[in-house]
Write an enzyme that holds these catalytic residues in place. Structure first.
Site, mmCIF file in Angstrom:
data_model
loop_
_atom_site.group_PDB
_atom_site.id
_atom_site.type_symbol
_atom_site.label_atom_id
_atom_site.label_comp_id
_atom_site.label_asym_id
_atom_site.label_seq_id
_atom_site.Cartn_x
_atom_site.Cartn_y
_atom_site.Cartn_z
ATOM 1 N N PRO A 107 0.813 -1.201 0.000
ATOM 2 C CA PRO A 107 0.000 0.000 0.000
ATOM 3 C C PRO A 107 0.846 1.250 0.000
ATOM 4 O O PRO A 107 1.692 1.430 0.867
ATOM 5 C CB PRO A 107 -0.796 -0.101 1.294
ATOM 6 C CG PRO A 107 -0.274 -1.281 2.016
ATOM 7 C CD PRO A 107 0.952 -1.750 1.345
ATOM 8 N N GLU A 108 0.623 2.082 -0.970
ATOM 9 C CA GLU A 108 1.194 3.422 -0.997
ATOM 10 C C GLU A 108 0.051 4.382 -0.679
ATOM 11 O O GLU A 108 -1.043 3.952 -0.328
ATOM 12 C CB GLU A 108 1.820 3.699 -2.369
ATOM 13 C CG GLU A 108 2.835 2.623 -2.764
ATOM 14 C CD GLU A 108 3.499 2.871 -4.098
ATOM 15 O OE1 GLU A 108 3.669 4.038 -4.462
ATOM 16 O OE2 GLU A 108 3.858 1.893 -4.774
#
Length: 280
Positions: free
Chosen positions: A2-3
């Site tokens: 996850p960014e």
DNA sequence: CTCCTGTCCTGCCGGC
DNA sequence: TGCCGGCAGGACAGGA
């Protein structure tokens, strides 16, 4: 995984489902993830969740007793929401569950356990080691070309590596750095402190553009990322370079000329994808 | 300070 | 079919 876009998508899902709800119980199914789970999670019980925020890749769940639960999803973390009337069988790597008085549950699943959960006094959140010296939010007005330039000013290493540094700008990871540099036509091995004012302007805009579009698409699901209803993000179908070695980037003839399409190199131990025809 | 490497952990994929 | 190495969206610590 996850960014910023993936975390923001999860934040919005949580906000719609549990903001204003009262915590009934918390359940940890192993002693730790990256760090041990907080020992005082029960101090949340009976308290109302007043806001669901985000700073960089951290989710910030604040309660009416002035505490904030900080959740980082690490590389493989996901959070799903299960409503009172839904059946759910706990799955492998479901490590942390929070149940609310309305019967809704949130379930934190993290295969690789690089994620973590902290419970802080809300006043301490900005000063905590993980968040204290982090860079500006790229989608805020605090992030613009001069700010970017000044934060890159003392970095002589490659721009690709510099943009992964959360102290330069918050929330970028390997996917969106590659995509933003491609959109900016900037070569990933360029020195970070060597961008022209015009290039910094372009890069700043590209970062905002890529992140905004990725959020609208529900983030990128390569393997682990899910929306909080369990559905998949689809920004991976809009990648121009990431995970596209030897393919052409959109609207470019880079796979038929002297070059053989998008190239993959290693920088700082991590894969970089770029178009040698477009990015200079 | 910055930069570079190794490390944490599980799962998947390709090669032999 | 099985085994093994390499790789994966992140971010720390430690040493140069």
């Amino acid at each position: 995984m996850p960014e910023l876009p993936e975390v923001e998508v999860v934040r919005r899902g949580l906000q719609g489902a549990i903001e204003g709800a009262v915590v009934r119980s918390t359940n940890t199914r192993r002693p730790n993830l990256r760090y041990p789970f907080p020992e005082n999670l029960q101090t949340l019980h009976g308290h109302r969740l007043t806001s669901v925020g985000r700073r960089a890749k951290h989710l910030l769940l604040s309660t009416d007793n002035h505490q904030t639960l900080v959740i980082h999803l690490g590389m493989s973390g996901r959070i799903v929401i299960v409503r009172d009337d839904q059946d759910y069988q706990l799955q492998k790597h479901d490590h942390f569950i929070m149940t609310f008085e309305n019967g809704t549950r949130i379930i934190f699943n993290d295969t690789r356990r690089f994620g973590y959960v902290l419970l802080l006094n809300s006043d301490d959140v900005p000063h905590h080691k993980s968040l204290a010296s982090i860079g500006p939010e790229p989608l805020s007005n605090d992030f613009n070309a001069p700010v970017l330039q000044s934060r890159l000013g003392h970095k002589s290493g490659p721009i690709k590596t510099a943009l992964l540094d959360q102290h330069v700008v918050a929330g970028l990871g390997n996917i969106y750095v590659c995509e933003a540099l491609h959109l900016s036509s900037i070569h990933p091995t360029r020195a970070a402190n060597d961008l022209s004012d015009e290039e910094a302007e372009t890069l700043c805009g590209a970062i905002k553009d890529v992140l905004t579009k990725a959020i609208e698409a529900g983030g990128s699901t390569l393997r682990d990322h899910r929306l909080t209803d369990g559905s998949l993000g689809y920004f991976q179908y809009n990648f121009s370079v990431y995970d596209r070695e030897n393919l052409a980037c959109p609207g470019c003839s880079c796979d038929i000329g002297k070059t053989k399409g998008i190239q993959k190199i290693k920088q700082g131990g991590r894969s970089t994808y770029f178009c040698p025809q477009k990015q200079k």
